[in-house]
Design an enzyme around this catalytic site. Sequence first.
Site, PDB file in Angstrom:
ATOM      1  CG  ASP A  45      31.050  34.197  50.441  1.00 23.43           C
ATOM      2  OD1 ASP A  45      29.846  34.394  50.179  1.00 23.43           O
ATOM      3  OD2 ASP A  45      31.949  34.220  49.563  1.00 23.43           O
ATOM      4  CB  SER A  46      26.238  36.727  52.868  1.00 26.29           C
ATOM      5  OG  SER A  46      25.675  35.535  53.377  1.00 26.29           O
ATOM      6  CG  ASP A  84      29.200  30.540  50.031  1.00 26.45           C
ATOM      7  OD1 ASP A  84      29.010  29.852  49.015  1.00 26.45           O
ATOM      8  OD2 ASP A  84      28.545  31.569  50.292  1.00 26.45           O
ATOM      9  CE  LYS A 114      26.286  29.632  47.747  1.00 26.50           C
ATOM     10  NZ  LYS A 114      27.120  30.758  47.283  1.00 26.50           N
ATOM     11  CD  GLU A 116      30.688  33.933  44.634  1.00 31.37           C
ATOM     12  OE1 GLU A 116      31.327  34.730  43.903  1.00 31.37           O
ATOM     13  OE2 GLU A 116      30.208  34.265  45.730  1.00 31.37           O
ATOM     14  CD  GLU A 183      23.649  36.867  44.702  1.00 29.84           C
ATOM     15  OE1 GLU A 183      24.342  35.888  45.036  1.00 29.84           O
ATOM     16  OE2 GLU A 183      23.673  37.957  45.303  1.00 29.84           O
TER      17      GLU A 183
HETATM   18  O1  KIV Z   1      26.826  34.033  50.731  1.00 32.11           O
HETATM   19  C1  KIV Z   1      25.604  33.914  50.574  1.00 32.11           C
HETATM   20  O2  KIV Z   1      24.793  34.200  51.460  1.00 32.11           O
HETATM   21  C2  KIV Z   1      25.133  33.414  49.295  1.00 32.11           C
HETATM   22  C3  KIV Z   1      23.665  33.492  49.034  1.00 32.11           C
HETATM   23  C4  KIV Z   1      23.293  34.876  48.694  1.00 32.11           C
HETATM   24  C5  KIV Z   1      23.246  32.533  47.985  1.00 32.11           C
HETATM   25  O3  KIV Z   1      25.895  33.000  48.502  1.00 32.11           O
END
Ligand code: KIV
Length: 294
Positions: A45-46, A84, A114, A116, A183
Amino acid sequence: MQRVSTTSLAKLKERREKIVMVTAYDYPSACLVDEAGVDVVLVGDSLGMAVLGHSTTLPVTLDDMLHHTKAVARGVHRALVVTDMPFLSYQTCPEDALRNAGRFLQEGGASAVKLEGGVDYCPQVRALVAAGIPVMGHLGLTPQSVHVLGGYKVQGKTEKAARRLLDNARALEDAGAFGIVLECIPEDVAARISASLQIPTIGIGAGVHCDGQVLVFHDLLGYSGQDVQSRPRPRFVKQYANLSETIRGAVQQYAAEVRQQLYPGREHSFSPEPLEAKTKSVVPAAPYSTLSRK
Ligand code: KIV
């Protein structure tokens, strides 16, 4: 070619071979990182910051993630594709988590998701795993909680905080997670967590003792809308290329050549067909933009 699976990642940890993970958000980047031989492609989600121009990951929606996951999945043939779960797509309850995660596998073409957080989200992790959806955890600096954390800061610096991280990691493993991103935590804390888990840890700003490493595609390649040199770069990022400079330079050269009428040259232009050839040709040429470059 054998596809990377969650079990092949576990075997890499058993054999003490490092796992390579990188983010991708579109078809060409997905093709390139897969061809480069990474093990895991994360549709992070970056995306919000790297591609969509937001200042945090919070505005990223389920539809944004689904759209980009589909493009990435089309380009990846070997690596494991993990997507994510965006903000508020799983925090609310296990039922929402299941419905939303299911879409990433069923419509998006991802093989895992994934999310959090630790012990607070173990009910979600259990529900997904029970339904056949592999889950990767994410502990330490969890960007969706940036406002609770008070900024993008290193986590787990006190012994109490480090122990809490270890407890959360064990809880995720017990709930069925197949791996955990760590992280921005001190490297000795990441080493303790990695040694005490059966499942692999993937570090970003967590030192060399994690079972693997992940970087954001744009950070690794120095590819950003802002001037890469003037933008503060997190300490853990190693920039392996300077794509911003390459792209800016190429586009500046294109602009100059157009203005000086150096482009297009004769070799990029079409001449009228001789009369004889014209009568023979039945199929009109496709416009250049629709022709494959191969
Ligand atoms: O969203 C993302 O790119 C991430 C990585 C930094 C692990 O969660």
